[in-house]
Design an enzyme around this catalytic site. Structure first.
Site, PDB file in Angstrom:
ATOM      1  N   ARG A  16       0.837  -1.203   0.000  1.00  0.00           N
ATOM      2  CA  ARG A  16       0.000   0.000   0.000  1.00  0.00           C
ATOM      3  C   ARG A  16       0.874   1.256   0.000  1.00  0.00           C
ATOM      4  O   ARG A  16       1.027   1.922  -1.010  1.00  0.00           O
ATOM      5  CB  ARG A  16      -0.948  -0.025   1.216  1.00  0.00           C
ATOM      6  CG  ARG A  16      -2.162   0.927   1.076  1.00  0.00           C
ATOM      7  CD  ARG A  16      -1.851   2.393   1.337  1.00  0.00           C
ATOM      8  NE  ARG A  16      -1.433   2.638   2.714  1.00  0.00           N
ATOM      9  CZ  ARG A  16      -1.113   3.836   3.165  1.00  0.00           C
ATOM     10  NH1 ARG A  16      -1.157   4.902   2.365  1.00  0.00           N
ATOM     11  NH2 ARG A  16      -0.702   4.004   4.407  1.00  0.00           N
ATOM     12  N   ASP A  17       1.490   1.554   1.127  1.00  0.00           N
ATOM     13  CA  ASP A  17       2.272   2.789   1.221  1.00  0.00           C
ATOM     14  C   ASP A  17       3.485   2.758   0.307  1.00  0.00           C
ATOM     15  O   ASP A  17       3.950   3.791  -0.165  1.00  0.00           O
ATOM     16  CB  ASP A  17       2.706   3.010   2.669  1.00  0.00           C
ATOM     17  CG  ASP A  17       3.032   4.460   2.960  1.00  0.00           C
ATOM     18  OD1 ASP A  17       2.587   5.330   2.199  1.00  0.00           O
ATOM     19  OD2 ASP A  17       3.741   4.723   3.947  1.00  0.00           O
ATOM     20  N   CYS A  22       4.133   9.734   0.315  1.00  0.00           N
ATOM     21  CA  CYS A  22       2.761  10.223   0.291  1.00  0.00           C
ATOM     22  C   CYS A  22       2.566  11.110  -0.931  1.00  0.00           C
ATOM     23  O   CYS A  22       3.306  12.085  -1.112  1.00  0.00           O
ATOM     24  CB  CYS A  22       2.456  11.017   1.556  1.00  0.00           C
ATOM     25  SG  CYS A  22       0.805  11.753   1.569  1.00  0.00           S
TER      26      CYS A  22
END
Length: 298
Positions: free
Chosen positions: A12-13, A237
């Site tokens: 995911r990240d 991010c």
């Protein structure tokens, strides 16, 4: 022997800020390699709008294809009720909710105020628990914000107390942009322990300024029960400028293994997975061991 749990966040990240968008099959392959390493908690998918984060498209298809032998808890990131409904229907084992510590970043990342994000987290954690699924909360930008600068640790401590009111299974403190140092870890750990004494702590570090591994080892000393890391050190991010990669799972396991800390995770399998992921993404592996081919060099 000291023990800590690795939470593998690469699927995911690790992928959400990459230019390349992996296929569903490749995402399943990455998760399968994570399982083969011995990781028992894996942040596998994010139930966000794929128009905002195209790298996270196909969450339901990924969850339908992951290994299911009961040994692994798959985590899905959710930000709202729609995301929770999708996560529950897809059969996740845990949900993770993000609350950002600063107003501007919260609005850029989630389109809402911090107060609104806390209220949403309460609802999601409560509804997930009712459905029989544990929920955790990550406080992003706990160490610093790309837009507002320094973050007052007292403010983070207050957020911990507010989040603790919904009794999540775990609270994670995240250095989203990699600005933290060990002294900050100790201060935040003290505040989190005081304000949520019965809730386990998980920590999430980036190595943007080469302090991520020192921070992880410091968190372990303060009582961390789980540490996030990403295969190969990929990640970041998409809504935080210059938020480069997470600490690399294989490098973290190297440090933990040689410090006598039990994780049950194979460094060699992670190194192979990092090499594979770098090839799949078409870029160099940020982490040291994944780049060097293990230790000692092969």
């Amino acid at each position: 022997m000291t023990a800590v749990q690795l939470v593998e966040v690469g699927p995911r990240d690790g992928l959400q800020n990459e230019d390349a968008v992996l296929s569903v099959d490749d995402k399943i392959e990455l998760i399968t390699r994570s399982v083969a390493s011995g990781a028992t908690r894996i942040e596998a998918v994010s139930f966000v709008n794929p128009k905002r984060v195209p790298q996270m498209a196909g969450a339901e298809e990924v969850m339908a294809g992951v290994p299911r032998d009961g040994s692994v808890s798959y985590i899905g990131l959710v930000l709202n009720r729609r995301g929770l409904d999708r996560a529950l229907a897809a059969g996740v084992d845990e949900v993770n909710v993000v609350v950002v510590a600063t107003e501007e970043f919260s609005r850029r990342n989630q389109g809402c105020s911090v107060d609104e994000a806390v209220a949403a987290a309460h609802d999601i954690i409560t509804d997930a628990r009712t459905a029989g699924v544990p929920g955790t909360v990550t406080i992003a930008a706990s160490f610093g914000c790309p837009f507002s600068g320094e973050v007052d640790p007292v403010r983070v401590g207050e957020l911990v107390a507010r989040i603790a009111e919904c009794a999540p299974a775990e609270i994670a403190l995240a250095d989203t942009i990699g600005v933290g140092v060990p002294a900050q870890v100790r201060r935040l750990a003290e505040l989190a322990t005081r304000n949520a004494p019965n809730i386990p702590q998980r920590w999430h570090f980036h190595n943007t300024r080469n302090t991520g591994y020192a921070n992880a080892l410091t968190a372990l000393e303060t009582g961390a029960q789980a540490l996030d890391a990403s295969i190969g050190g990929f990640g970041g991010c998409p809504f935080a400028p210059a938020a480069t990669g997470n600490i690399a799972s294989e490098d973290l396991i190297y440090a933990l293994d040689r410090s006598g800390v039990e994780t049950g995770v194979s460094m060699d399998v992670l190194v192979d997975a990092a090499t594979w992921l770098g090839s799949a993404l078409g870029k160099d592996v940020p982490g040291f061991l994944g780049r060097a081919g293990g230790f000692p060099p092969r």
